[in-house]
Structure formats: structure tokens, C-alpha cells
Design an enzyme around this catalytic site. Structure first.
Site, PDB file in Angstrom:
ATOM      1  N   GLU A   1      -8.395  -4.188   5.188  1.00  0.00           N
ATOM      2  CA  GLU A   1      -8.278  -3.993   3.741  1.00  0.00           C
ATOM      3  C   GLU A   1      -7.160  -4.847   3.156  1.00  0.00           C
ATOM      4  O   GLU A   1      -7.284  -5.376   2.051  1.00  0.00           O
ATOM      5  CB  GLU A   1      -8.015  -2.506   3.443  1.00  0.00           C
ATOM      6  CG  GLU A   1      -9.227  -1.642   3.706  1.00  0.00           C
ATOM      7  CD  GLU A   1      -8.880  -0.183   3.917  1.00  0.00           C
ATOM      8  OE1 GLU A   1      -8.326   0.141   4.989  1.00  0.00           O
ATOM      9  OE2 GLU A   1      -9.153   0.631   3.024  1.00  0.00           O
TER      10      GLU A   1
ATOM     11  N   HIS B   1     -12.717   3.929  -0.347  1.00  0.00           N
ATOM     12  CA  HIS B   1     -12.795   3.000   0.791  1.00  0.00           C
ATOM     13  C   HIS B   1     -13.541   1.716   0.418  1.00  0.00           C
ATOM     14  O   HIS B   1     -13.991   0.989   1.293  1.00  0.00           O
ATOM     15  CB  HIS B   1     -13.566   3.595   1.996  1.00  0.00           C
ATOM     16  CG  HIS B   1     -12.852   4.668   2.737  1.00  0.00           C
ATOM     17  ND1 HIS B   1     -13.546   5.677   3.378  1.00  0.00           N
ATOM     18  CD2 HIS B   1     -11.548   4.903   2.952  1.00  0.00           C
ATOM     19  CE1 HIS B   1     -12.684   6.489   3.966  1.00  0.00           C
ATOM     20  NE2 HIS B   1     -11.460   6.044   3.710  1.00  0.00           N
TER      21      HIS B   1
ATOM     22  N   ARG C   1      -9.780  11.406  19.259  1.00  0.00           N
ATOM     23  CA  ARG C   1      -9.579  11.295  20.710  1.00  0.00           C
ATOM     24  C   ARG C   1      -9.313  12.651  21.342  1.00  0.00           C
ATOM     25  O   ARG C   1      -9.836  12.977  22.401  1.00  0.00           O
ATOM     26  CB  ARG C   1      -8.391  10.370  21.007  1.00  0.00           C
ATOM     27  CG  ARG C   1      -8.737   8.914  20.873  1.00  0.00           C
ATOM     28  CD  ARG C   1      -7.506   8.087  20.754  1.00  0.00           C
ATOM     29  NE  ARG C   1      -6.800   8.402  19.511  1.00  0.00           N
ATOM     30  CZ  ARG C   1      -5.955   7.589  18.904  1.00  0.00           C
ATOM     31  NH1 ARG C   1      -5.675   6.440  19.443  1.00  0.00           N
ATOM     32  NH2 ARG C   1      -5.372   7.925  17.781  1.00  0.00           N
TER      33      ARG C   1
ATOM     34  N   GLY D   1     -12.992   7.006  10.082  1.00  0.00           N
ATOM     35  CA  GLY D   1     -11.603   7.080  10.535  1.00  0.00           C
ATOM     36  C   GLY D   1     -11.111   8.489  10.301  1.00  0.00           C
ATOM     37  O   GLY D   1     -11.875   9.450  10.386  1.00  0.00           O
TER      38      GLY D   1
ATOM     39  N   LYS E   1       3.235   0.804   3.165  1.00  0.00           N
ATOM     40  CA  LYS E   1       2.941  -0.255   4.131  1.00  0.00           C
ATOM     41  C   LYS E   1       3.018  -1.596   3.413  1.00  0.00           C
ATOM     42  O   LYS E   1       2.663  -1.681   2.239  1.00  0.00           O
ATOM     43  CB  LYS E   1       1.537  -0.081   4.699  1.00  0.00           C
ATOM     44  CG  LYS E   1       1.413   1.110   5.619  1.00  0.00           C
ATOM     45  CD  LYS E   1       0.048   1.088   6.292  1.00  0.00           C
ATOM     46  CE  LYS E   1      -0.544   2.479   6.280  1.00  0.00           C
ATOM     47  NZ  LYS E   1      -1.974   2.533   6.309  1.00  0.00           N
TER      48      LYS E   1
ATOM     49  N   ARG F   1      -2.582  -2.055  -3.367  1.00  0.00           N
ATOM     50  CA  ARG F   1      -3.765  -1.229  -3.134  1.00  0.00           C
ATOM     51  C   ARG F   1      -3.683  -0.011  -4.044  1.00  0.00           C
ATOM     52  O   ARG F   1      -2.673   0.701  -4.055  1.00  0.00           O
ATOM     53  CB  ARG F   1      -3.799  -0.762  -1.689  1.00  0.00           C
ATOM     54  CG  ARG F   1      -5.009   0.089  -1.469  1.00  0.00           C
ATOM     55  CD  ARG F   1      -4.992   0.822  -0.190  1.00  0.00           C
ATOM     56  NE  ARG F   1      -6.222   1.590  -0.109  1.00  0.00           N
ATOM     57  CZ  ARG F   1      -6.499   2.385   0.874  1.00  0.00           C
ATOM     58  NH1 ARG F   1      -5.665   2.514   1.876  1.00  0.00           N
ATOM     59  NH2 ARG F   1      -7.630   3.055   0.866  1.00  0.00           N
TER      60      ARG F   1
ATOM     61  N   ASN G   1       0.877  -1.176   0.000  1.00  0.00           N
ATOM     62  CA  ASN G   1       0.000   0.000   0.000  1.00  0.00           C
ATOM     63  C   ASN G   1       0.916   1.229   0.000  1.00  0.00           C
ATOM     64  O   ASN G   1       1.478   1.590   1.032  1.00  0.00           O
ATOM     65  CB  ASN G   1      -0.875  -0.042   1.257  1.00  0.00           C
ATOM     66  CG  ASN G   1      -1.860   1.104   1.321  1.00  0.00           C
ATOM     67  OD1 ASN G   1      -1.822   2.025   0.500  1.00  0.00           O
ATOM     68  ND2 ASN G   1      -2.737   1.060   2.302  1.00  0.00           N
TER      69      ASN G   1
ATOM     70  N   ARG H   1     -10.897  17.066   6.412  1.00  0.00           N
ATOM     71  CA  ARG H   1     -11.681  17.384   5.212  1.00  0.00           C
ATOM     72  C   ARG H   1     -13.080  17.850   5.599  1.00  0.00           C
ATOM     73  O   ARG H   1     -13.676  17.326   6.541  1.00  0.00           O
ATOM     74  CB  ARG H   1     -11.831  16.151   4.320  1.00  0.00           C
ATOM     75  CG  ARG H   1     -10.546  15.688   3.701  1.00  0.00           C
ATOM     76  CD  ARG H   1     -10.840  14.559   2.706  1.00  0.00           C
ATOM     77  NE  ARG H   1      -9.649  13.803   2.421  1.00  0.00           N
ATOM     78  CZ  ARG H   1      -9.554  12.487   2.490  1.00  0.00           C
ATOM     79  NH1 ARG H   1     -10.597  11.748   2.831  1.00  0.00           N
ATOM     80  NH2 ARG H   1      -8.424  11.892   2.209  1.00  0.00           N
TER      81      ARG H   1
HETATM   82  P1  AMP Z   1      -8.128   5.406  10.856  1.00  0.00           P
HETATM   83  O1  AMP Z   1      -8.053   6.444   9.778  1.00  0.00           O
HETATM   84  O2  AMP Z   1      -9.113   4.329  10.557  1.00  0.00           O
HETATM   85  O3  AMP Z   1      -6.785   4.883  11.286  1.00  0.00           O
HETATM   86  O4  AMP Z   1      -8.730   6.159  12.141  1.00  0.00           O
HETATM   87  C1  AMP Z   1      -8.024   7.179  12.772  1.00  0.00           C
HETATM   88  C2  AMP Z   1      -8.976   8.000  13.611  1.00  0.00           C
HETATM   89  O5  AMP Z   1      -9.601   7.176  14.613  1.00  0.00           O
HETATM   90  C3  AMP Z   1      -8.287   9.138  14.359  1.00  0.00           C
HETATM   91  O6  AMP Z   1      -9.058  10.325  14.230  1.00  0.00           O
HETATM   92  C4  AMP Z   1      -8.328   8.665  15.790  1.00  0.00           C
HETATM   93  O7  AMP Z   1      -8.366   9.717  16.694  1.00  0.00           O
HETATM   94  C5  AMP Z   1      -9.650   7.919  15.817  1.00  0.00           C
HETATM   95  N1  AMP Z   1      -9.768   7.106  17.022  1.00  0.00           N
HETATM   96  C6  AMP Z   1      -9.067   6.018  17.360  1.00  0.00           C
HETATM   97  N2  AMP Z   1      -9.451   5.603  18.595  1.00  0.00           N
HETATM   98  C7  AMP Z   1     -10.414   6.454  19.013  1.00  0.00           C
HETATM   99  C8  AMP Z   1     -11.216   6.558  20.193  1.00  0.00           C
HETATM  100  N3  AMP Z   1     -11.095   5.709  21.199  1.00  0.00           N
HETATM  101  N4  AMP Z   1     -12.097   7.590  20.278  1.00  0.00           N
HETATM  102  C9  AMP Z   1     -12.216   8.458  19.265  1.00  0.00           C
HETATM  103  N5  AMP Z   1     -11.511   8.402  18.132  1.00  0.00           N
HETATM  104  C10 AMP Z   1     -10.617   7.420  18.006  1.00  0.00           C
END
Ligand code: AMP
Length: 399
Positions: free
Chosen positions: A385, A179, A284, A209, A14, A90, A7, A240
Site C-alpha cells: 500500500e 483496503h 497462526r 489479514g 508508520k 494514507r 500512515n 471483527r
Molecule cells: P496483516 O493484517 O496483513 O498484517 O495480517 C496479519 C495476519 O496474518 C495475522 O492474523 C497473522 O496471524 C496472519 N498470518 C501471518 N502469517 C501467517 C501464516 N503463516 N499462517 C496463518 N496466518 C498468518
């Protein structure tokens, strides 16, 4: 059978090596700072991680080091590259022509070059990754799995934008959706968990995410998705904006004197959770600020939860119902409070979740959230994925 999944991003790459006989990842890692320095982190289950600062001039350098580490007498997991049966790449965008996972050669790669204008961010690094694999492992079967191909089944009224039709004909401006590999993976897992064939199910999958999208899949075919011509459309994301009145952009270009590039940057890198909260693009950190009383952080979460609800509602209308609702990706898998907000007051659609399971159920596992008596089955399904790409590659080889 062993399959290497690659990827490639603009400055990172990755990789995961799968043993398809067991479904296990036997090694994986991340190359970073390609073209601007270099570092590799190489992981093998049950063994200590290996990290090295190096110099990556380009993607060839990164993949060459990956192959060296995979076959290294002490750090490696295979004796020889001949043990790798195929490579799965990917690729975010397959344009209008590459509509399914496929083994690729010159013709497909030339087509990928031709659609770089509509995929300027993700196209060039993906092509660099593919070209590097071809140079370093000549003759090895090379598959591409496109994020857009799950959306080959969208009806025209869901993918044509109501702007002059000539822009679709001249520039292929339309909804592509992204996605797709993640949505396809969790949709297939949902089928297994529900124990009914997809041909009988209406499924809504929420990939939430750093980038976020929602897809409606009716009887096994994707019928709508929230991302569009680019991954910019739909939900607000880390940085975004998601969907806004398009005239906001031309208005701001006029009053702020923004160039098209600056407007793109504003929409792509300065908006979403970051733009509204002013705190962070990370879910978070935005929650932490909201819980400490930061009103704009609270507002950013309110907007996100509200927009997720609205899109779910619109897809229930589009499919005349829903049987399965799935949450996946960083926020979807981990943000219990957001899931509770999204699923609250949805009983009229048949959606209700068990609060205790939602708040206290195990992390990182497939989890059913459905409340007793609720008509719609709701799940958390960790996305994978890379495994989907490896599976597609394996299926292509066995054809
Ligand atoms: P991804 O793009 O799928 O890797 O997701 C990343 C996003 O998931 C980031 O904005 C992280 O802050 C969020 N995330 C991961 N764990 C948590 C959590 N416990 N609460 C809120 N957001 C989270």
C-alpha cells in the site's frame, strides 16, 4: 524524486521514504505509543536498525523525530528536508466527496473533520498526521490517498443498503469499502502478471489479514467489495465479526443490557477468529490450536474459509465470470492451508491451484498458483500500500 509516505494510527505512525527513481525504500520505521509513552524503530536497508524509547506527546512529536532521524548525520538518509519532494498520507475514509487521490489543503482537511462521525476510529489520527506534516513541513506538497476511493465506481445497487433511503440522505449511511489501496495495487500487479489490460479482465482480490476484505473489479472498475459502511462488514476477521444478522445485535443489547459502545466493542474487538476460537485473533495461533485438536479453533477456520468461498462465488455471479483470483495480506500471502481450502472444489468456476506450488512455493514473492488447465489465473501477490501511495503522489506531482 523522493516521497515520504505517512500512515498515522491513533497511537502509532508508520513511515517510508521512497526514492521513486529506483522504486526503493531508503528508510522506514514505526513510532509507537504516541500519547502514552513513546518508542521509535528506524530502519535503513543494509544497516542496523535504530531503536529509541522517547516521549511522544502527540503526532507532531512523532513526525518531528522522524524528520530529525531522516536528516541525522549518522542515522539519516538525506542531507536536508528539501530533498523530500512531497508527502503521501494514507487516509482510510474520504467520504462521499474525496473520491480520488489528491493534493490537499484547508478545504479537504475541513471535509475530513466533517466526516469524523462516520469514521470515528481512523479519522482523527489521520487528520492529526496531516496537520503535523503541514506544521512541520509548510509548503511541501501533501497528497492524501484514500482507502475508499477505489470504490467510487461501485454501482448504486451495490452501495445503497436496503434500509429507509432517508438514512443515506441524512447520514451518508452506505457501503464505502476499505483496503482499496491494497486491492488497487494487487489488481494493477495482476494486470502486469497476466499480460492483458485490466479493461479485458474480471478480477477478484482477497485481502486477508487481521482485517479482511474481497473486491470484485470488472474491466478495471471496482464493482463490489465486502467491507461496507465501516470495515466491520463482510468476512470474519481477527477480532471483527464480519456480516451477521443485524438483529443479533439488538437482541443481545436487550438480553445482555449492552450499550451501543459495548455492542460496538463486542463486534469489533471480541468477535471473529478470537470470538469463535477463544484462543487468539492471530491466524497462526488459531491454526496451531486447531492442529492440536481444539474444536473451536477448527470451527473458526472453517467459518473463515467457507465465507471467503461464498463471497468469491457471489462475485463470480455479479461479474458473470472471473479471469484472475488474487490472495494478499498476512493470511492471504502466508496461510497456504487456508488458500488450499478456499480453492478446493471450485473447478466448476474454473478455479484450481497447483498444490505443490501452493504449499512449497517461495514466500514473500509474487507467485502464480494456477493448476494446469485451469481457466482462472490464481496468484499470491504481496501487497504494498505504501508504494501505491508513493506512486499516486508522484503521479499527482507530475500532473
Ligand atoms: P496483516 O493484517 O496483513 O498484517 O495480517 C496479519 C495476519 O496474518 C495475522 O492474523 C497473522 O496471524 C496472519 N498470518 C501471518 N502469517 C501467517 C501464516 N503463516 N499462517 C496463518 N496466518 C498468518
Amino acid at each position: 524524486m523522493k516521497i515520504l509516505v505517512i500512515n498515522a494510527g491513533s497511537s502509532s505512525l508508520k513511515y517510508q521514504l521512497f526514492d521513486m527513481d529506483t522504486g526503493d525504500v531508503i528508510a522506514k520505521g514505526l513510532c509507537e505509543k504516541i500519547g502514552i509513552g513513546g518508542a521509535i524503530t528506524h530502519k535503513r536497508p543494509g544497516k542496523e536498525d535504530y531503536h529509541e524509547e522517547v516521549t511522544f506527546r502527540d503526532h507532531d512529536d512523532a513526525i518531528a523525530l522522524v524528520l530529525k532521524l531522516l536528516t541525522d548525520p549518522t542515522l539519516g538518509v538525506i542531507a536536508d528536508l528539501s530533498e523530500i519532494d512531497a508527502i503521501g498520507n494514507r487516509v482510510a475514509h474520504g467520504g462521499e466527496k474525496l473520491r480520488r487521490s489528491m493534493l490537499v489543503g484547508d478545504e479537504e482537511i475541513n471535509y475530513l473533520y466533517s466526516i469524523v462521525p462516520i469514521n470515528p476510529l481512523h479519522g482523527p489520527p489521520a487528520i492529526k498526521g496531516i496537520e503535523a506534516c503541514r506544521r512541520l513541513m509548510p509548503g511541501k506538497p501533501l497528497a492524501c490517498v484514500f482507502d475508499t476511493s477505489f470504490y467510487a465506481t461501485l454501482p448504486d445497487y451495490a452501495y445503497i443498503y436496503p434500509i429507509p433511503y432517508e438514512y443515506y440522505e441524512k447520514y451518508q449511511v452506505r457501503r464505502y469499502g476499505f483496503h482499496g489501496t491494497s486491492h488497487r495495487y494487487v489488481t494493477e500487479r495482476a494486470e502486469a502478471l497476466v499480460g492483458k489490460p485490466l479493461s479485458e479482465l474480471k478480477v477478484i482480490t482477497c485481502h486477508l489479514g487481521n482485517g479482511s476484505s474481497i473486491t470484485a473489479t470488472k474491466y478495471g472498475k471496482a464493482v463490489d467489495t465486502s467491507m461496507g459502511f465501516t470495515p466491520q462488514e463482510g468476512l470474519p476477521m481477527g477480532t471483527r465479526s464480519g456480516s451477521i444478522d443485524p438483529t443479533v445485535v439488538t437482541y443481545l443489547q436487550r438480553v445482555e443490557g449492552l450499550s451501543p459502545e459495548e455492542a460496538d466493542k463486542m463486534l469489533n474487538s471480541k468477535s471473529g477468529l478470537l470470538g469463535v476460537s477463544g484462543v487468539s485473533s492471530d491466524g497462526r495461533e488459531v491454526w496451531a490450536a486447531a492442529n492440536e485438536g481444539n474444536a473451536r479453533a477448527r470451527l473458526a477456520i472453517d467459518i473463515l474459509a467457507y465465507d471467503i468461498k461464498k463471497i468469491i462465488g457471489s462475485y463470480v455471479a455479479a461479474m458473470n465470470g472471473v479471469d484472475v483470483l488474487v490472495f494478499t495480506a498476512g493470511i492471504g500471502e502466508n496461510d497456504r492451508a487456508l488458500r488450499a481450502r478456499v480453492c478446493a472444489d471450485m473447478e466448476y468456476l474454473g478455479i484450481a491451484i497447483n498444490e505443490d506450488v501452493n504449499m512449497n512455493g517461495p514466500r514473500g514473492k509474487e507467485l502464480e498458483l494456477t493448476a494446469e488447465g485451469a481457466r482462472v489465473k490464481t496468484f499470491v501477490i504481496p501487497t504494498d500500500e505504501e508504494y501505491m501511495i508513493a506512486l499516486d503522489t508522484q503521479r499527482l506531482l507530475s500532473k
